[in-house]
Design a protein around this motif. Structure first.
Motif, mmCIF file in Angstrom:
data_model
loop_
_atom_site.group_PDB
_atom_site.id
_atom_site.type_symbol
_atom_site.label_atom_id
_atom_site.label_comp_id
_atom_site.label_asym_id
_atom_site.label_seq_id
_atom_site.Cartn_x
_atom_site.Cartn_y
_atom_site.Cartn_z
ATOM 1 N N ILE A 29 16.333 1.924 -0.835
ATOM 2 C CA ILE A 29 14.967 2.178 -0.392
ATOM 3 C C ILE A 29 14.286 0.841 -0.124
ATOM 4 O O ILE A 29 14.430 -0.117 -0.896
ATOM 5 N N GLY A 30 13.555 0.766 0.988
ATOM 6 C CA GLY A 30 12.852 -0.459 1.317
ATOM 7 C C GLY A 30 11.992 -0.278 2.544
ATOM 8 O O GLY A 30 11.839 0.830 3.079
ATOM 9 N N LEU A 31 11.397 -1.375 3.004
ATOM 10 C CA LEU A 31 10.498 -1.351 4.161
ATOM 11 C C LEU A 31 11.260 -1.713 5.424
ATOM 12 O O LEU A 31 12.273 -2.404 5.390
ATOM 13 N N TYR A 32 10.710 -1.274 6.548
ATOM 14 C CA TYR A 32 11.281 -1.604 7.857
ATOM 15 C C TYR A 32 10.176 -1.532 8.903
ATOM 16 O O TYR A 32 9.185 -0.795 8.729
ATOM 17 N N PRO A 33 10.290 -2.269 9.997
ATOM 18 C CA PRO A 33 9.288 -2.202 11.060
ATOM 19 C C PRO A 33 9.374 -0.864 11.793
ATOM 20 O O PRO A 33 10.439 -0.439 12.216
ATOM 21 N N ALA A 34 8.231 -0.198 11.936
ATOM 22 C CA ALA A 34 8.216 1.169 12.490
ATOM 23 C C ALA A 34 8.659 1.188 13.942
ATOM 24 O O ALA A 34 9.245 2.174 14.403
ATOM 25 N N ASN A 35 8.368 0.108 14.688
ATOM 26 C CA ASN A 35 8.726 0.133 16.111
ATOM 27 C C ASN A 35 10.193 -0.188 16.364
ATOM 28 O O ASN A 35 10.607 -0.356 17.501
ATOM 29 N N TYR A 36 10.984 -0.266 15.291
ATOM 30 C CA TYR A 36 12.442 -0.454 15.435
ATOM 31 C C TYR A 36 13.183 0.874 15.446
ATOM 32 O O TYR A 36 14.402 0.889 15.581
ATOM 33 N N VAL A 37 12.497 1.987 15.259
ATOM 34 C CA VAL A 37 13.164 3.277 15.132
ATOM 35 C C VAL A 37 12.464 4.323 15.991
ATOM 36 O O VAL A 37 11.358 4.087 16.495
ATOM 37 N N GLU A 38 13.136 5.471 16.145
ATOM 38 C CA GLU A 38 12.556 6.618 16.806
ATOM 39 C C GLU A 38 12.990 7.865 16.028
ATOM 40 O O GLU A 38 14.001 7.855 15.306
ATOM 41 N N ASP A 39 12.242 8.942 16.190
ATOM 42 C CA ASP A 39 12.606 10.188 15.537
ATOM 43 C C ASP A 39 13.936 10.671 16.091
ATOM 44 O O ASP A 39 14.164 10.665 17.311
ATOM 45 N N SER A 40 14.825 11.100 15.192
ATOM 46 C CA SER A 40 16.147 11.575 15.625
ATOM 47 C C SER A 40 16.177 13.078 15.824
ATOM 48 O O SER A 40 17.212 13.642 16.142
ATOM 49 N N GLN A 41 15.105 13.779 15.560
ATOM 50 C CA GLN A 41 15.093 15.241 15.692
ATOM 51 C C GLN A 41 14.971 15.613 17.152
ATOM 52 O O GLN A 41 14.399 14.890 17.959
ATOM 53 N N PRO A 46 0.838 -1.205 0.000
ATOM 54 C CA PRO A 46 0.000 0.000 0.000
ATOM 55 C C PRO A 46 0.857 1.233 0.000
ATOM 56 O O PRO A 46 1.867 1.309 0.695
ATOM 57 N N SER A 47 0.480 2.196 -0.800
ATOM 58 C CA SER A 47 1.267 3.431 -0.893
ATOM 59 C C SER A 47 1.110 4.240 0.369
ATOM 60 O O SER A 47 0.073 4.206 1.023
ATOM 61 N N SER A 48 2.176 4.952 0.725
ATOM 62 C CA SER A 48 2.177 5.790 1.921
ATOM 63 C C SER A 48 2.279 7.233 1.512
ATOM 64 O O SER A 48 2.866 7.560 0.479
ATOM 65 N N PRO A 49 1.751 8.131 2.322
ATOM 66 C CA PRO A 49 1.896 9.568 2.002
ATOM 67 C C PRO A 49 3.358 9.953 1.959
ATOM 68 O O PRO A 49 4.178 9.402 2.685
ATOM 69 N N GLU A 50 3.675 10.861 1.096
ATOM 70 C CA GLU A 50 5.064 11.291 0.937
ATOM 71 C C GLU A 50 5.504 12.132 2.141
ATOM 72 O O GLU A 50 4.999 13.237 2.354
ATOM 73 N N VAL A 51 6.366 11.583 2.959
ATOM 74 C CA VAL A 51 6.966 12.309 4.089
ATOM 75 C C VAL A 51 8.470 12.098 4.038
ATOM 76 O O VAL A 51 8.957 11.170 3.388
ATOM 77 N N SER A 52 9.168 12.908 4.714
ATOM 78 C CA SER A 52 10.627 12.771 4.760
ATOM 79 C C SER A 52 11.113 13.318 6.094
ATOM 80 O O SER A 52 11.034 14.532 6.324
ATOM 81 N N SER A 53 11.584 12.421 6.942
ATOM 82 C CA SER A 53 12.081 12.841 8.257
ATOM 83 C C SER A 53 13.151 11.864 8.717
ATOM 84 O O SER A 53 13.082 10.670 8.413
ATOM 85 N N PRO A 54 14.167 12.337 9.425
ATOM 86 C CA PRO A 54 15.237 11.445 9.895
ATOM 87 C C PRO A 54 14.792 10.605 11.087
ATOM 88 O O PRO A 54 14.069 11.090 11.967
ATOM 89 N N VAL A 55 15.209 9.354 11.106
ATOM 90 C CA VAL A 55 14.923 8.450 12.221
ATOM 91 C C VAL A 55 16.214 7.734 12.621
ATOM 92 O O VAL A 55 17.147 7.622 11.824
ATOM 93 N N ARG A 56 16.256 7.251 13.874
ATOM 94 C CA ARG A 56 17.426 6.521 14.393
ATOM 95 C C ARG A 56 16.983 5.123 14.801
ATOM 96 O O ARG A 56 15.962 4.953 15.488
#
Length: 484
Positions: free
Chosen positions: A472-484, A420-430
């Motif tokens: 570019i690829g997929l990853y589990p969201a709960n493996y990262v946090e926002d780095s900002q 499924p397509s996701s909205p276009e966002v761009s933000s750094p994560v760690r």
């Protein structure tokens, strides 16, 4: 000139006024130049120590910051702990400033002052040393010459005294032995002659001393003038050294540097700002009973109900028989095709519980990583459309095998691999944990790695991201946090 040089080696005392003892003052000029070199070496070594200490602080800070960020500590106490690393980085910067000040200011000051104060000659040595030596030599030369004459008169007088004493002794011996009167008379004449010689040499000796005494005041005055000249030269060096050492002290004394005080005020404020209750509350909300849970609810059966599979289950099902669900086609052709298809039934239920999939593997992964899943919705229309392409609809087994091969190669837009397509966002994560992609369209990364999130999280908890190398690829969201 050679006689004067010989007199320089005949020093009877350690007094400055003795001939040649001014050499110590001349040597002080050379010593001043050497002390400038020693001071520069001293400053240079201290600058190297400051640089080395700064580098060690930076390395220590970097290593421990990584260990803390990857470790189990969390919340405000983690920030307080990391504040020690921040302090080390700030102090490292200050010590690098000290190093720069020592070499860029203090070292250069000594080097320039030495260059201006001491001038090398073509034949060796320094111009100032030669000037000092020539000044003292010129001031001492008349007095040293007269002193040499006095020493000569003294030797002659002492020799005459010795000869007179010897003649007197021989005359006395002759009287005791009752020798010939002529011999005694000769001995007596010898004694008288020696006495006269003693008197004459004594007079010359005394006169020479008087002349030396007359030259002494002028000699002392001339020597004083030359000495004061080089006292002033040395005075400049001593005052310069004092001023420079005060500058060095100012550069080394970080306690007077407002930046240094700010570092420790900030460190104390950060540590005091840590709150155990806040950290416990955060852990409860993010890793404890306070976390959101999508509790199971009753769901009505629907013809269009799509089966949701985990990414790992979907990969395994690519090689299994296809189960058609929710058939709602119209038209004779579709009806005929549907009736003629004999699709082996799947041994899996239509709505599979994700917690029952691959129990052994999931239990092992759950001990290290959070659970993960990905949607793969397979519709009847897609399967039937693919089946109609095959001209031999009666040979379902062969068609199914070919379809499996096509699906595994992901050719011509396989519907099983559509995301499924996701909205276009761009933000750094760690990354919080290490992750090794299980499929070709999944990313692999290490804990602590920073990359870009380029899609919103889907309902199954997966996001799209781009690594620093452009992958570019997929990853589990709960493996990262926002780095900002």
């Amino acid at each position: 000139m050679s006689d004067f040089n010989d007199s320089l080696n005949d020093v009877s005392s350690d007094s400055f006024w003795e001939v040649g003892n001014y050499k110590r003052t001349v040597k002080r000029v050379d010593d001043g130049n050497r002390l400038c070199n020693d001071l520069m070496n001293c400053i240079h070594e201290r600058a190297r120590i400051e640089k080395s200490y700064a580098q060690q602080l930076t390395e220590w800070s970097k290593r421990w910051r990584q260990l803390i960020e990857k470790g189990p500590q969390y919340g405000t106490v983690e920030r307080a702990w990391c504040a020690l690393m921040t302090e080390a980085e700030k102090v490292s910067d200050l010590h690098m400033e000290v190093k720069a000040a020592l070499m860029g200011e203090d070292f250069e000051k000594v080097k320039n002052w030495q260059k201006d104060a001491f001038h090398k000659q073509m034949i060796g040595g320094f111009k100032e040393t030669k000037e000092a030596d020539d000044g003292f030599r010129k001031a001492q030369k008349p007095w040293a010459k007269k002193l040499k004459e006095v020493d000569a008169m003294k030797k002659v007088f002492h020799a005459a005294c010795k000869e007179e004493k010897s003649a007197t002794s021989r005359e006395s011996t002759s009287k005791l032995e009752n020798n010939n009167p002529d011999v005694q008379k000769k001995l007596q004449e010898k004694v008288e002659k020696c006495q006269q010689e003693v008197q004459k040499t004594k007079e010359r000796y005394e006169k020479s001393l008087e002349e030396l005494d007359k030259l002494t005041p002028q000699y002392m005055e001339n020597m004083e003038q030359v000495f004061e000249q080089w006292q002033q030269f040395e005075d400049k060096r001593l005052h310069f050294f004092k001023e420079l050492l005060l500058n060095v002290k100012q550069h080394l004394d970080l306690s007077t540097n407002h930046k240094y005080k700010t570092v420790y005020n900030t460190l104390e404020d950060t540590i005091q700002g840590s709150d155990a209750e806040e950290d416990l509350k955060w852990f409860r909300s993010n890793h404890g009973p306070g976390m959101f849970m999508n509790w199971p609810q009753f769901e009505e059966w629907s013809m269009d109900l799509n089966r949701t599979l985990s990414r790992r289950e979907t990969k395994r099902k690519h090689t299994d028989d296809v189960t058609l669900t929710g058939i709602s086609q119209t038209g004779d052709q579709v009806s005929k095709t549907s009736s003629s298809l004999t699709v082996p039934a799947s041994t899996e239920p239509a709505c599979l519980n994700p917690f029952d999939d691959d129990d052994d593997d999931e239990d092992e992964d759950a001990a290290v990583h959070p659970p993960q899943s990905s949607p793969h919705n397979i519709t009847t229309e897609q399967v039937i459309a693919k089946t109609l392409v095959d001209s031999n609809a009666s040979n379902l087994e062969k068609t199914a095998d070919c379809s499996d091969e096509e699906m595994s190669s992901n050719a011509n837009g396989n519907p099983f691999d559509e995301e499924p397509s996701s909205p276009e966002v761009s933000s750094p994560v760690r990354a919080l944990y290490d992750y090794e992609g299980q499929e070709q369209d999944e990313l692999s990364f290490k804990a602590g790695e920073v990359f870009t999130k380029i899609g919103e999280e889907d309902e199954q908890g997966w996001c799209k991201g781009r690594l620093s190398d452009g992958t570019i690829g997929l990853y589990p969201a709960n493996y990262v946090e926002d780095s900002q």
